[in-house]
Design an enzyme around this catalytic site. Structure first.
Site, PDB file in Angstrom:
ATOM      1  N   GLU A  42       0.774  -1.198   0.131  1.00 27.76           N
ATOM      2  CA  GLU A  42      -0.020  -0.064   0.086  1.00 27.76           C
ATOM      3  C   GLU A  42       0.829   1.399  -0.030  1.00 27.76           C
ATOM      4  O   GLU A  42       0.662   2.286  -0.585  1.00 27.76           O
ATOM      5  CB  GLU A  42      -0.875   0.051   1.187  1.00 27.76           C
ATOM      6  CG  GLU A  42      -2.032  -0.948   1.098  1.00 27.76           C
ATOM      7  CD  GLU A  42      -2.776  -0.716  -0.103  1.00 27.76           C
ATOM      8  OE1 GLU A  42      -3.057   0.555  -0.510  1.00 27.76           O
ATOM      9  OE2 GLU A  42      -3.658  -1.669  -0.708  1.00 27.76           O
ATOM     10  N   TYR A 125      -6.288   6.634   3.930  1.00 30.97           N
ATOM     11  CA  TYR A 125      -6.488   5.940   2.838  1.00 30.97           C
ATOM     12  C   TYR A 125      -5.778   4.520   3.203  1.00 30.97           C
ATOM     13  O   TYR A 125      -6.338   3.351   3.171  1.00 30.97           O
ATOM     14  CB  TYR A 125      -6.284   6.275   1.635  1.00 30.97           C
ATOM     15  CG  TYR A 125      -6.061   5.291   0.590  1.00 30.97           C
ATOM     16  CD1 TYR A 125      -7.241   4.557   0.133  1.00 30.97           C
ATOM     17  CD2 TYR A 125      -4.786   4.529   0.175  1.00 30.97           C
ATOM     18  CE1 TYR A 125      -7.002   3.468  -0.784  1.00 30.97           C
ATOM     19  CE2 TYR A 125      -4.776   3.473  -0.544  1.00 30.97           C
ATOM     20  CZ  TYR A 125      -6.122   3.017  -1.073  1.00 30.97           C
ATOM     21  OH  TYR A 125      -5.904   1.929  -1.889  1.00 30.97           O
ATOM     22  N   ASP A 143      -9.904   4.629  -3.487  1.00 33.12           N
ATOM     23  CA  ASP A 143      -8.839   5.160  -4.267  1.00 33.12           C
ATOM     24  C   ASP A 143      -9.452   5.647  -5.739  1.00 33.12           C
ATOM     25  O   ASP A 143     -10.526   5.771  -5.711  1.00 33.12           O
ATOM     26  CB  ASP A 143      -7.607   4.009  -4.523  1.00 33.12           C
ATOM     27  CG  ASP A 143      -8.141   2.977  -5.320  1.00 33.12           C
ATOM     28  OD1 ASP A 143      -9.470   3.228  -5.718  1.00 33.12           O
ATOM     29  OD2 ASP A 143      -7.298   2.166  -5.760  1.00 33.12           O
TER      30      ASP A 143
END
Ligand code: SF4
Length: 345
Positions: A42, A125, A143
């Protein structure tokens, strides 16, 4: 209303094969994702494509298989391994985060969103993505792919970025309690492979019968985006000095700022009209071609100077790296381009 289980069925058959992912069949059989691999992927995927990240991810996990291994790594080794992936603050935060997890969390990633948010380099996020994917929590992960899918499902014409809150609310309303980790990855896969920016393959989409943009024939024009500002161009000068024994004069850039903490060629400030700032006394030769690179907020044109210097000359900035210890791959892309041009001529 689109049904998450339709998407999960599609994901079971079409999930992308990604080196950091536990495929849906294995997940159902009880294989749990490794939070370290989820986190690492990520962080690498922030602002970077899957195609660009794949090799870096494999390199990092081969060299540092656990978060504790990464926490023990030398800063310079990690920065060199990250070179070329860009957005170097991520690499510095990566190390800080690994060390925090190793020292304050006994080498185990926290499972909940709030504690994940306290880790360096982990924003809302990334915390949601780790919590959902690694720990199967019903977090909403939004996203660019997810924004596009939501804008189309709801035929939302308000442009990005103003529409972000409403798109997030749409995404929240769909997030299921069943298999939330797989679901988060499924929406991203749908956006990356079917609901693509230019020509969505609606004929293959499991949500087509619930898609308002499909009904309206507006899919390809969504999401709308507010016009971007034109990027300015900045100028700079870089100095590539080679000693007669083959050593290169390099300088580690300050921690803060662009390319922070990375090795690079000493040079001027970057602005409208840079001043000459040679790092060592030498007969500098100007190269005919500039190194060009585009950062998030500006284009850069770097004029290049090269020189061959004798053994006894001491630099005012930087240090000579012996030829055998130098690899252009350890440099960020801009500096690598400069080296390629200097090597050419
Ligand atoms: S039907 Fe087309 S536009 Fe709608 S979600 Fe599916 S791929 Fe995207």
């Amino acid at each position: 209303m689109p049904d998450p289980s339709d998407l999960l069925e599609w994901y079971d058959r079409h999930a992308r094969d990604l080196p950091w992912r536990v495929p849906p069949a294995a997940r159902k059989a009880g294989v749990a994702p490794d939070p370290y691999r989820v986190w690492l992927s990520e962080i690498m995927l922030q602002q970077t494509t899957v195609a660009a990240v794949r090799d870096y991810f494999l390199k990092f996990t081969a060299r540092w298989p656990t978060v504790t291994d990464l926490a023990r790594a030398e800063d310079a080794d990690v920065m060199a391994a990250w070179a070329g992936l860009g957005y170097y603050a991520r690499a510095r935060n990566l190390l800080k985060c690994a060390r925090t997890v190793a020292s304050e969390h006994q080498g185990r990633f926290p499972t909940d969103h709030a504690t994940l948010l306290t880790l360096p380099g982990v924003g809302p996020y990334t915390a949601a993505a780790i919590s959902a994917i690694a720990f199967d929590r019903p977090e909403t992960v939004v996203d660019g792919n997810v924004e596009r899918v939501m804008a189309r499902l709801h035929d939302e014409h308000q442009p990005l970025p103003q529409s972000k809150p409403v798109l997030t609310r749409y995404a929240e309303a769909l997030t299921p309690d069943t298999r939330p980790g797989d679901y988060a990855q499924a929406v991203m896969d749908l956006g990356a492979t079917i609901c693509t920016p230019r020509s969505p393959a609606c004929g293959l989409c499991p949500w087509r019968s619930d898609c308002a943009a499909w009904d309206a024939g507006t899919a390809a024009e969504l999401p709308k985006k507010s016009p971007k500002k034109r990027k300015p161009t900045r100028f700079g000068i870089a100095y590539l000095a080679r000693r007669v024994d083959g050593a290169w004069l390099l300088e580690r850039r300050p921690e803060r700022g662009l390319l922070g903490g990375m090795l690079g060629w000493p040079g001027s400030d970057w602005g409208d009209a840079p001043f000459e700032a040679p790092p060592i006394r030498a007969e500098w030769k100007a190269l005919p071609e500039d190194a060009r690179h585009t950062f998030t907020h500006f284009h850069l044109r770097l004029s290049l100077r090269t020189a061959l210097v004798p053994m006894d000359r001491t630099p005012e900035r930087g240090e000579f790296i012996p030829a055998e210890a130098f690899s252009p791959d350890d440099l960020p892309t801009l500096m690598r381009k400069a080296h390629a041009l200097a090597s050419k001529g």
